[in-house]
Design a protein around this motif. Structure first.
Motif, PDB file in Angstrom:
ATOM      1  N   UNK A  68       8.740   7.505  -3.689  1.00 21.87           N
ATOM      2  CA  UNK A  68       7.373   7.428  -3.167  1.00 21.87           C
ATOM      3  C   UNK A  68       6.939   5.984  -2.994  1.00 21.87           C
ATOM      4  N   UNK A  69       7.271   5.140  -3.976  1.00 26.12           N
ATOM      5  CA  UNK A  69       6.897   3.726  -3.892  1.00 26.12           C
ATOM      6  C   UNK A  69       7.643   3.016  -2.759  1.00 26.12           C
ATOM      7  N   UNK A  70       8.920   3.378  -2.579  1.00 30.96           N
ATOM      8  CA  UNK A  70       9.707   2.781  -1.494  1.00 30.96           C
ATOM      9  C   UNK A  70       9.130   3.195  -0.133  1.00 30.96           C
ATOM     10  N   UNK A  71       8.807   4.503   0.002  1.00 28.81           N
ATOM     11  CA  UNK A  71       8.206   4.994   1.259  1.00 28.81           C
ATOM     12  C   UNK A  71       6.865   4.305   1.488  1.00 28.81           C
ATOM     13  N   UNK A  72       6.082   4.186   0.412  1.00 27.95           N
ATOM     14  CA  UNK A  72       4.764   3.556   0.513  1.00 27.95           C
ATOM     15  C   UNK A  72       4.890   2.098   0.958  1.00 27.95           C
ATOM     16  N   UNK A  73       5.868   1.385   0.398  1.00 31.14           N
ATOM     17  CA  UNK A  73       6.061  -0.018   0.781  1.00 31.14           C
ATOM     18  C   UNK A  73       6.457  -0.119   2.258  1.00 31.14           C
ATOM     19  N   UNK A  74       7.314   0.815   2.715  1.00 24.67           N
ATOM     20  CA  UNK A  74       7.723   0.818   4.114  1.00 24.67           C
ATOM     21  C   UNK A  74       6.554   1.084   5.048  1.00 24.67           C
ATOM     22  N   UNK A  75       5.724   2.071   4.694  1.00 23.85           N
ATOM     23  CA  UNK A  75       4.540   2.388   5.500  1.00 23.85           C
ATOM     24  C   UNK A  75       3.587   1.203   5.522  1.00 23.85           C
ATOM     25  N   UNK A  76       3.397   0.588   4.354  1.00 22.03           N
ATOM     26  CA  UNK A  76       2.473  -0.542   4.251  1.00 22.03           C
ATOM     27  C   UNK A  76       2.946  -1.722   5.091  1.00 22.03           C
ATOM     28  N   UNK A  77       4.259  -1.957   5.092  1.00 18.05           N
ATOM     29  CA  UNK A  77       4.794  -3.097   5.844  1.00 18.05           C
ATOM     30  C   UNK A  77       4.637  -2.922   7.355  1.00 18.05           C
ATOM     31  N   UNK A  78       4.650  -1.681   7.811  1.00 19.70           N
ATOM     32  CA  UNK A  78       4.456  -1.440   9.243  1.00 19.70           C
ATOM     33  C   UNK A  78       3.061  -1.856   9.695  1.00 19.70           C
ATOM     34  N   UNK A  79       2.112  -1.833   8.755  1.00 15.73           N
ATOM     35  CA  UNK A  79       0.740  -2.239   9.063  1.00 15.73           C
ATOM     36  C   UNK A  79       0.498  -3.708   8.721  1.00 15.73           C
ATOM     37  N   UNK A  80       1.122  -4.158   7.629  1.00 15.50           N
ATOM     38  CA  UNK A  80       0.922  -5.534   7.169  1.00 15.50           C
ATOM     39  C   UNK A  80       2.262  -6.071   6.686  1.00 15.50           C
ATOM     40  N   UNK A  81       2.922  -6.869   7.514  1.00 13.88           N
ATOM     41  CA  UNK A  81       4.285  -7.331   7.189  1.00 13.88           C
ATOM     42  C   UNK A  81       4.307  -8.253   5.975  1.00 13.88           C
ATOM     43  N   UNK A  82       3.151  -8.767   5.562  1.00 13.65           N
ATOM     44  CA  UNK A  82       3.100  -9.692   4.426  1.00 13.65           C
ATOM     45  C   UNK A  82       2.855  -8.990   3.089  1.00 13.65           C
ATOM     46  N   UNK A  83       2.657  -7.679   3.107  1.00 14.52           N
ATOM     47  CA  UNK A  83       2.335  -6.981   1.864  1.00 14.52           C
ATOM     48  C   UNK A  83       3.539  -6.994   0.921  1.00 14.52           C
ATOM     49  N   UNK A  84       3.266  -7.189  -0.381  1.00 18.83           N
ATOM     50  CA  UNK A  84       4.293  -7.154  -1.422  1.00 18.83           C
ATOM     51  C   UNK A  84       3.850  -6.169  -2.502  1.00 18.83           C
ATOM     52  N   UNK A  85       4.583  -5.092  -2.595  1.00 18.85           N
ATOM     53  CA  UNK A  85       4.187  -4.006  -3.502  1.00 18.85           C
ATOM     54  C   UNK A  85       4.101  -4.478  -4.942  1.00 18.85           C
TER      55      UNK A  85
END
Length: 558
Positions: free
Chosen positions: A404-421
């Motif tokens: 879930x965390x990996x999927x969440x990080x992938x989804x988040x990066x598609x919106x904000x490439x600078x996000x770091x989980x």
């Protein structure tokens, strides 16, 4: 598996397994002697291409698609298990989709009327016969209630439960046989996996489960202005029907770069923090945060949809998971090793030095790396590789959490490439640890320790009696293995010290209780002063014991 339907379905399943190039798995067992004359699909082609041109992972995925709903669901769950399956297989299984053709709209109407006990016209002001969406277990119709509320009505497919249960029965039968003849398959603990799969699938088939989950999340986030959870209409919901508020928004994956209506960075921050709050504070979390289940609404409000798949994380797992994050942050490889073993099944490792060295190498890779450069997916993948190397197994709920965390990080990066989980996870992990050392939580833990040791003291005489009885009969057997005896001696010394301390503490509490109940003078406001002093000393000793445990566990050793 003794009826004609099950036998024919088993024959079909075996035929497809063989057709996709996995005859060797079946051939090493007596399955073909039991299920004779499997359907001949040896020359099967996929989209006109010879199957020999496909990889192992692709053929497994295509076999699951051919086998239907149960196997698609099984494949999706196994796609989370990088700890027991190679990455080429899990990567392909993660591509499995739920999208299937909708079933007849008249059947859907009949199911709704039968479940709710009324005609469609009497329940809804309007009802769209054409489904808005269709999946492997259900399809969704849009309707308007008599009070004017627009709703989404989720209808379970007819006979889906019976078909799935038949498939699960066959899967259990097949795995029992294959496990006896395939050691590598047995190491995967298939029965445990299938049991967890069956439980999860039965939950998805019961819409009351999803309804109750949605209500829990709705209650928890109802005062959060940034999070929206659809309202459930309980009176129009059953085990096979789920009626909820219609959400008119946009999938977060559909937000374009030049769309000024939404703040992409803010939506990412809201979504990530909401999931982490579910994990660390609630103890249960949305386990399927893919883009289709995350909708952006006006004013940058984020809506979570579909609570059919929920992960649970008990306190001990939260503590171990928090320790993993903090250990990576502090580069404490020994604490990280311990935290991993606390999470895993089968924690007996033949060579702990090799295991610790593998963890040390992993930690060393990130020790000088800035926090914002650490990719959580890479960290998890490397940890899972080590876990597989040492034949450990993570519980399915922890693998679901990681996925879930990996999927969440992938989804988040598609919106904000600078996000770091990890930047978001770290404060939640520290917050959880701080919560555990608050005075009221420490008092609860101290009380539990006291009750546990009092129980040991009560049972101690009987246990000694049983031991003496066994010794008198001459039936006691002791098996010793000389292995790192010095380390064992040090461990036993530490245990003996703690046990002695605990016995003194428990005895002091019991003595103080007796003194107070007997009103032994001197008295202060009718209470024995000696007893009060005894309880005070007990509280100090208990507090010291708990603090020392936390210091040893969470403060980095110099």
């Amino acid at each position: 598996m003794n009826n004609i339907k099950s036998i024919n379905r088993a024959r079909e399943i075996i035929s497809i397994i063989i057709a996709y190039g996995f005859r060797d798995i079946i051939a090493m067992t007596p399955i073909l002697k039991i299920i004779k004359n499997p359907i001949d699909k040896i020359n099967i082609k996929h989209n006109g291409v010879d199957l020999r041109k496909y990889s192992r992972g692709e053929r497994i995925r295509m076999a699951c698609e051919d086998l239907g709903t149960t196997f698609v669901k099984l494949g999706q769950i196994l796609s989370n298990r990088n700890d027991i399956l190679p990455k080429d297989i899990t990567a392909e299984l993660s591509k499995l989709q739920n999208n299937v053709k909708p079933f007849d709209e008249n059947i859907a109407r009949n199911i709704i009327e039968e479940e709710l006990g009324a005609k469609i016209e009497d329940i809804f002001e309007s009802f769209e016969s054409k489904p808005k969406a269709s999946a492997s277990i259900s399809q969704v119709h849009i309707a308007v209630l008599k009070n004017g509320d627009k709703v989404a009505v989720k209808v379970k497919r007819p006979d889906i439960e019976e078909n799935i249960l038949t498939d699960i029965e066959i899967i259990i039968w097949l795995s029992n046989i294959i496990e006896k003849y395939n050691d590598e398959f047995a190491l995967m603990q298939p029965q445990k996996l299938i049991s967890a799969f069956k439980a999860q699938l039965l939950q998805e088939l019961d819409f009351n489960f999803e309804k109750n989950n949605t209500l829990k999340f709705y209650k928890y986030f109802q005062n959060n202005k940034n999070i929206k959870i659809a309202k459930i209409y309980d009176e129009y919901s059953t085990k096979s029907i789920l009626t909820m508020e219609y959400i008119d928004g946009i999938k977060i994956s559909d937000i374009s770069d030049d769309d000024t209506k939404y703040d992409r960075k803010k939506l990412v921050s809201i979504g990530v923090d909401a999931v982490l709050e579910q994990i660390f504070m609630l103890g249960f979390f949305h386990a399927d945060p893919h883009p289709g289940n995350l909708m952006a609404l006006e004013n940058n409000v984020l809506c979570f949809l579909d609570f059919g798949m929920i992960g649970f994380i008990p306190p001990n797992s939260k503590e171990a998971f928090s320790s993993i994050i903090m250990s990576i942050n502090s580069a404490d490889y020994l604490e990280l090793s311990k935290a991993i073993l606390d999470l895993c099944y089968h924690t007996e490792i033949k060579n702990m030095d090799e295991f610790n060295m593998a963890i040390f190498i992993l930690v060393s890779k990130y020790i000088d790396m800035p926090l914002d450069n650490i990719n959580m997916e890479d960290v998890f993948n490397e940890l899972i590789f080590i876990i597989r190397e040492f034949r450990l197994t993570l519980p399915s709920n922890i693998m679901l959490l990681i996925k879930s965390l990996v999927v969440l990080e992938g989804v988040a990066r598609n919106l904000d490439k600078d996000v770091k989980l990890i930047e978001h996870i770290k404060p939640f992990a520290f917050r959880y640890i701080k919560e555990q050392i608050k005075p009221d939580n420490l008092l609860k833990q101290m009380k539990k320790l006291v009750y546990d040791y009092l129980h040991i003291l009560r049972e101690f005489p009987a246990d000694i009696g049983d031991l003496v009885s066994v010794m008198k009969k001459g039936s006691m057997k002791i098996q010793l293995e000389h292995k790192k005896l010095e380390s064992l001696s040090n461990t036993l010394d530490g245990l003996a010290d703690r046990l002695s301390y605990s016995i003194v503490l428990a005895s002091l509490i019991m003595a103080s209780s007796l003194i107070i109940t007997s009103n032994m003078p001197p008295l202060f406001h009718g209470t024995s002063v000696i007893g009060m002093i005894g309880f005070g000393l007990s509280a100090i000793m208990g507090f010291i014991m708990i603090i020392s445990r936390f210091i040893k566990k969470y403060v980095k050793k110099k």
